[in-house]
Enzyme design. Structure first.
Site, mmCIF file in Angstrom:
data_model
loop_
_atom_site.group_PDB
_atom_site.id
_atom_site.type_symbol
_atom_site.label_atom_id
_atom_site.label_comp_id
_atom_site.label_asym_id
_atom_site.label_seq_id
_atom_site.Cartn_x
_atom_site.Cartn_y
_atom_site.Cartn_z
ATOM 1 N N LYS A 1 0.832 -1.204 0.000
ATOM 2 C CA LYS A 1 0.000 0.000 0.000
ATOM 3 C C LYS A 1 0.878 1.270 0.000
ATOM 4 C CE LYS A 1 -3.545 -2.420 -0.537
ATOM 5 N NZ LYS A 1 -4.298 -3.231 0.351
HETATM 6 C C1 LIG Z 1 -5.491 -4.226 0.587
HETATM 7 C C2 LIG Z 1 -6.942 -3.987 0.531
HETATM 8 C C3 LIG Z 1 -7.798 -4.341 1.592
HETATM 9 C C4 LIG Z 1 -7.355 -5.158 2.775
HETATM 10 O O1 LIG Z 1 -6.267 -4.699 3.450
HETATM 11 P P1 LIG Z 1 -5.253 -5.760 4.149
HETATM 12 O O2 LIG Z 1 -4.341 -4.861 4.913
HETATM 13 O O3 LIG Z 1 -4.612 -6.509 3.033
HETATM 14 O O4 LIG Z 1 -6.085 -6.622 5.032
HETATM 15 C C5 LIG Z 1 -9.124 -3.989 1.493
HETATM 16 N N1 LIG Z 1 -9.607 -3.355 0.419
HETATM 17 C C6 LIG Z 1 -8.837 -3.017 -0.622
HETATM 18 C C7 LIG Z 1 -9.444 -2.289 -1.779
HETATM 19 C C8 LIG Z 1 -7.478 -3.345 -0.615
HETATM 20 O O5 LIG Z 1 -6.722 -3.057 -1.670
#
Ligand SMILES: *Cc1c(COP(=O)(O)O)cnc(C)c1O
Length: 377
Positions: free
Chosen positions: A188
């Site tokens: 992210k």
């Molecule tokens: C990454 C992501 C999540 C979940 O986050 P995690 O930290 O991987 O649990 C939820 N929604 C979207 C759109 C994502 O890209």
């Protein structure tokens, strides 16, 4: 065979470390306290300060953020939650985790996000919440229908996993009054290794999420040291953010301005390099407001172009195969034409902060060759 791609172009996404993360983790390890500590709390108030909100509640992942936010908003069995099918499956799994039903909606074909009319057309008496997904980092503005949603008792829970740092008109995402969930997973915009954050709407919501993330136990650190027992006051899960992960996040936040500028620069570099290519439509992002999370194009013969580029060692991906077509979510299937069309055309080019302009040239040249070789140009 073409020469194999430079290593950074082989990866679709990749964490980017600013350099002091290793030392920060070592300090926590040597300090001997690895759970939810004052390092986690420092990360919470630093994030709140950055966004301009009263408080932020750290949890173990973005999925945990969505799960606890839904619980804090009172969403459960018998409720419907409006959600775009075009999202990571985590959004949908969080809805199932609270026993609610996803009501999949279509997206705007240009932004790949929901719009106010797509949401309002789907609202029924059973709708308890809507979860806009800030796809690729794009802010979603539901302010025109906020009053109507409030009157109908529909909570807005933003999945801002892609959108840390992005801005609505002036405020950062997270500061617009919605219950907002961030992910700090490995790829992210900001990473803790693994982690997430909820921006609550009220102090009561914040308290509830704090209780949920620590197995329903309510007790301050000081109390725990001074009594022989603890109180379990409700349902809860093991969802705290460890100090090890929070320490990474603190260094990432210090370097976030660089991350933001780099992502915008790389995205604009792609935009300019892709402009002359016929047959390729860039999925646009207003990078003056959004911190771009993905660089996506729409192409004809997507599966063939994907395979051809993988053969050239280019790290392409697809974000995402639509959820309403996934076997696990078949019970809530419906026809969503813009989503299905996008699902067959979107291609995510390598996009992360290790890329150089040379890598981007190489990716775009490979894309042009791939399109020619599959007959798409
Ligand atoms: C990454 C992501 C999540 C979940 O986050 P995690 O930290 O991987 O649990 C939820 N929604 C979207 C759109 C994502 O890209």
């Amino acid at each position: 065979m073409t020469a194999s791609a430079r290593p950074d172009a082989r990866r679709n996404a990749s964490p980017y470390l600013h350099g002091r993360e290793t030392a920060a983790v070592a300090r926590v390890l040597e300090g001997g306290q690895y759970g939810h500590t004052d390092v986690t709390e420092e990360f919470e108030w630093r994030i709140a300060d950055f966004l301009g909100v009263p408080e932020a509640v750290a949890v173990a992942s973005g999925t945990a953020a969505l799960h606890t936010a839904l619980l804090a908003a009172g969403i459960g069995p018998g409720h419907e939650v409006i959600v775009p099918s075009m999202t990571f499956c985590a959004t949908v799994q969080a809805i199932l985790a609270v026993g609610a039903a996803p009501h999949f909606v279509d997206i705007d074909p240009v932004t790949l996000c929901v719009s106010d009319h797509l949401v309002m057309d789907a609202v029924t008496d059973r709708t308890a919440a809507v979860m806009p997904v800030l796809f690729g980092g794009r802010p979603v503005d539901l302010s025109a229908v906020q009053e109507e949603l409030d009157e109908r008792g529909v909570a807005v829970i933003e999945d801002a996993a892609h959108a840390f740092g992005s801005r609505h008109a002036t405020r950062r995402v997270g500061a617009s009054g919605a219950l907002t969930c961030f992910s700090f997973g490995p790829i992210k915009n900001l990473t803790c290794g693994q982690g997430g954050m909820v921006i609550p709407r009220t102090p009561a919501e914040a308290d509830m999420i704090r209780r949920l993330r620590i197995l329903g136990v309510v007790q301050s650190q000081g109390e725990r040291a001074n009594t022989t027992s603890y109180r379990v006051e409700g349902f809860g899960l093991r969802y705290q953010l460890s100090a090890i992960n929070a320490a990474i996040g603190l260094v990432q936040l210090d370097g976030f301005q660089v991350a933001e500028d780099t992502r915008r620069h790389l995205w604009r570099t792609y935009r300019d390099a892709l402009a002359p290519l016929d047959g390729v439509t860039l999925v646009d992002v207003d990078v003056d407001h959004a911190v771009p999370h993905l660089c996506q194009v729409r192409v004809p013969h997507r599966d063939k172009v994907f395979a051809d580029l993988r053969g050239r060692d280019i790290g392409v991906g697809v974000h995402y195969p639509p959820n309403h077509l996934q076997p696990a979510f078949a019970a809530w299937q419906r026809s969503l034409s813009a989503t299905e069309r996008a699902g067959g055309e979107i291609l995510s080019l390598p996009f992360h902060q290790h890329l150089s302009e040379t890598d981007i040239d190489l990716v775009v040249t490979a894309l042009e060759q791939a399109l020619k070789s599959v007959g798409g140009l």
